[in-house]
Design an enzyme around this catalytic site. Structure first.
Site, PDB file in Angstrom:
ATOM      1  N   ARG A 141      13.213   6.433   1.363  1.00  0.00           N
ATOM      2  CA  ARG A 141      12.393   5.446   0.655  1.00  0.00           C
ATOM      3  C   ARG A 141      11.838   4.455   1.675  1.00  0.00           C
ATOM      4  NH1 ARG A 141      10.888   5.715  -4.921  1.00  0.00           N
ATOM      5  NH2 ARG A 141      12.369   7.167  -5.809  1.00  0.00           N
ATOM      6  N   ASP A 142      10.560   4.147   1.578  1.00  0.00           N
ATOM      7  CA  ASP A 142       9.963   3.160   2.485  1.00  0.00           C
ATOM      8  C   ASP A 142      10.573   1.788   2.192  1.00  0.00           C
ATOM      9  OD1 ASP A 142       7.044   3.071   4.231  1.00  0.00           O
ATOM     10  OD2 ASP A 142       7.935   1.174   3.577  1.00  0.00           O
ATOM     11  N   ILE A 143      10.848   1.049   3.250  1.00  0.00           N
ATOM     12  CA  ILE A 143      11.487  -0.265   3.080  1.00  0.00           C
ATOM     13  C   ILE A 143      10.533  -1.277   2.421  1.00  0.00           C
ATOM     14  CG2 ILE A 143      10.902  -1.345   5.321  1.00  0.00           C
ATOM     15  CD1 ILE A 143      13.916  -2.082   5.534  1.00  0.00           C
ATOM     16  N   HIS A 195       5.478  10.738  10.887  1.00  0.00           N
ATOM     17  CA  HIS A 195       6.016  10.658   9.518  1.00  0.00           C
ATOM     18  C   HIS A 195       4.858  10.753   8.528  1.00  0.00           C
ATOM     19  CE1 HIS A 195       5.074   6.563  10.871  1.00  0.00           C
ATOM     20  NE2 HIS A 195       4.773   6.316   9.609  1.00  0.00           N
ATOM     21  N   HIS A 253       3.588   9.737   4.617  1.00  0.00           N
ATOM     22  CA  HIS A 253       3.826   8.885   3.437  1.00  0.00           C
ATOM     23  C   HIS A 253       3.540   9.711   2.183  1.00  0.00           C
ATOM     24  CE1 HIS A 253       3.629   4.946   5.702  1.00  0.00           C
ATOM     25  NE2 HIS A 253       2.990   5.733   6.560  1.00  0.00           N
TER      26      HIS A 253
HETATM   27  P1  5GP Z   1       3.182   3.555   9.505  1.00  0.00           P
HETATM   28  O1  5GP Z   1       2.646   2.184   9.367  1.00  0.00           O
HETATM   29  O2  5GP Z   1       3.657   3.807  10.910  1.00  0.00           O
HETATM   30  O3  5GP Z   1       2.278   4.620   9.011  1.00  0.00           O
HETATM   31  O4  5GP Z   1       4.410   3.612   8.545  1.00  0.00           O
HETATM   32  C1  5GP Z   1       5.649   3.060   8.873  1.00  0.00           C
HETATM   33  C2  5GP Z   1       6.364   2.839   7.602  1.00  0.00           C
HETATM   34  O5  5GP Z   1       7.728   2.725   7.871  1.00  0.00           O
HETATM   35  C3  5GP Z   1       5.957   1.552   6.924  1.00  0.00           C
HETATM   36  O6  5GP Z   1       5.492   1.838   5.618  1.00  0.00           O
HETATM   37  C4  5GP Z   1       7.199   0.717   6.902  1.00  0.00           C
HETATM   38  O7  5GP Z   1       7.341  -0.030   5.722  1.00  0.00           O
HETATM   39  C5  5GP Z   1       8.287   1.748   7.046  1.00  0.00           C
HETATM   40  N1  5GP Z   1       9.479   1.233   7.745  1.00  0.00           N
HETATM   41  C6  5GP Z   1       9.486   0.499   8.872  1.00  0.00           C
HETATM   42  N2  5GP Z   1      10.762   0.232   9.206  1.00  0.00           N
HETATM   43  C7  5GP Z   1      11.555   0.823   8.266  1.00  0.00           C
HETATM   44  C8  5GP Z   1      12.970   0.887   8.078  1.00  0.00           C
HETATM   45  O8  5GP Z   1      13.773   0.348   8.846  1.00  0.00           O
HETATM   46  N3  5GP Z   1      13.421   1.573   7.004  1.00  0.00           N
HETATM   47  C9  5GP Z   1      12.567   2.173   6.148  1.00  0.00           C
HETATM   48  N4  5GP Z   1      13.107   2.825   5.098  1.00  0.00           N
HETATM   49  N5  5GP Z   1      11.225   2.111   6.287  1.00  0.00           N
HETATM   50  C10 5GP Z   1      10.740   1.437   7.336  1.00  0.00           C
END
Ligand code: 5GP
Length: 326
Positions: free
Chosen positions: A29-31, A100, A102
């Protein structure tokens, strides 16, 4: 090299809500979720971003999408719909440099350029400007339609008060009313709607300049016309110095009106100001509509009050009370 946050999650060094895991991917799950369902599907193999994928990873990436499908079904968004996206580098919005994906869903996600519109960047500004113009055009069109419509609404609703008048004042008014003298009717000041409504009484008004105005009682405030009861109205009715105005829609007027009332629809009163001002100031002007605290009557009354007519009344009972007593 320091482990990135996803690597730490894969290695169980920091906690996460795990939705799915096998030997090749972990889904958490996204934080900071951007939608009711926001899961990150992270390949365990370290790849910086989608731009670092090679042909050797084809199977892995295919697997990611199958996991996404499965999760969408498990989380109940497979029918409503979802989005699988991956961000690459700064302009792509990537913040964690470990590949990753989404998985988003659970609500309508909008078009892909929604973020551009919101940010106002590049094409976004153009789209915003276009949207603004469309809104302005729509408001303009609505305002125009409203202004043209016979049943138009006020932008700012005025407040009207009906001030009751006592019987003595009515008696005094009748006693001091000037004896009417036949006034020649100048053709230019003669107004009639007989051409469109042949059954209407011919309306003849004389010019204010030809009137023998009595000294006006204290001027009344616009928005606060004096109101007449049925008995008071009857006392004044038929007096030669009385001008009666029906402020209702023409259809209603045509169905029935009081005496020789002229018809000035309250919502269109602005268009009839010259006609109203042709009524001598010494006349007793009585306006009525359907009955009750009729805004239409007050709108007409207001024109007279603003122009200093001293004897302006609203017959509150209006057509309803008049026709019921007959
Ligand atoms: P990006 O911006 O690189 O496409 O996505 C990174 C995602 O990772 C963001 O949506 C952010 O909320 C999520 N994220 C960052 N740190 C953590 C964490 O420690 N735990 C979780 N579950 N999600 C995280």
């Amino acid at each position: 090299m320091e482990k990135n946050v996803f690597q730490k999650i894969i290695d169980k060094e920091i906690p996460a809500t795990i939705e799915y895991e096998d030997d090749r991917v972990i889904a958490i799950r996204d934080i900071a979720p951007s939608a009711p369902v926001h899961v990150l599907i992270i390949p365990k193999k370290y790849i910086t971003s989608a731009h670092g994928i090679t042909v050797d990873d084809a199977d892995l990436i295919g697997h990611v999408y199958l996991v996404a499908q499965q999760l969408a079904t498990t989380l109940g968004i497979d029918q409503s719909g979802y989005r699988v996206v991956t961000n690459v580098n700064a302009d792509g919005g990537q913040t964690v440099f470990h590949l990753h994906f989404h998985l988003l869903g659970g609500e309508p996600l909008g078009r892909m350029n929604a973020a551009r519109v919101a940010s106002g960047k590049h094409g976004g500004r153009g789209i915003l400007r276009e949207a603004g113009l469309i809104v302005l055009f729509a408001i303009g069109l609505a305002a125009f339609y409203n202004a043209m419509s016979p049943k138009h609404l006020e932008w700012i609703k005025p407040t009207y008060t009906a001030v009751p008048v006592n019987d003595d004042a009515i008696d005094k008014l009748i006693a001091t009313a000037p004896t009417p003298t036949p006034t020649p009717t100048p053709p230019a000041a003669t107004t009639t709607t007989a051409a469109t409504t042949p059954d209407r009484p011919q309306r003849t008004v004389d010019s204010p300049k030809t009137s023998t105005a009595t000294p006006p009682p204290p001027a009344e405030q616009a928005g606060a016309a004096r109101s007449l009861t049925l008995a008071q109205f009857k006392k004044l009715m038929g007096k030669p110095n009385v001008v009666l105005i029906d402020a209702r829609l023409q259809e209603k007027y045509d169905q029935g009106h009081i005496g020789n009332a002229m018809n000035i629809y309250g919502s269109e009163v602005e268009q009839h100001i010259p006609e109203l001002l042709a009524i001598p100031q010494d006349k007793i002007v009585i306006i009525y509509c359907d009955g009750g605290h009729c805004e239409l009557s007050h709108r007409v009354a207001d024109v007279f009050l603003r122009f200093g007519y001293p004897n302006v009344f609203v017959f509150l009972g209006g057509w309803a009370e008049w026709s019921a007593q007959k």
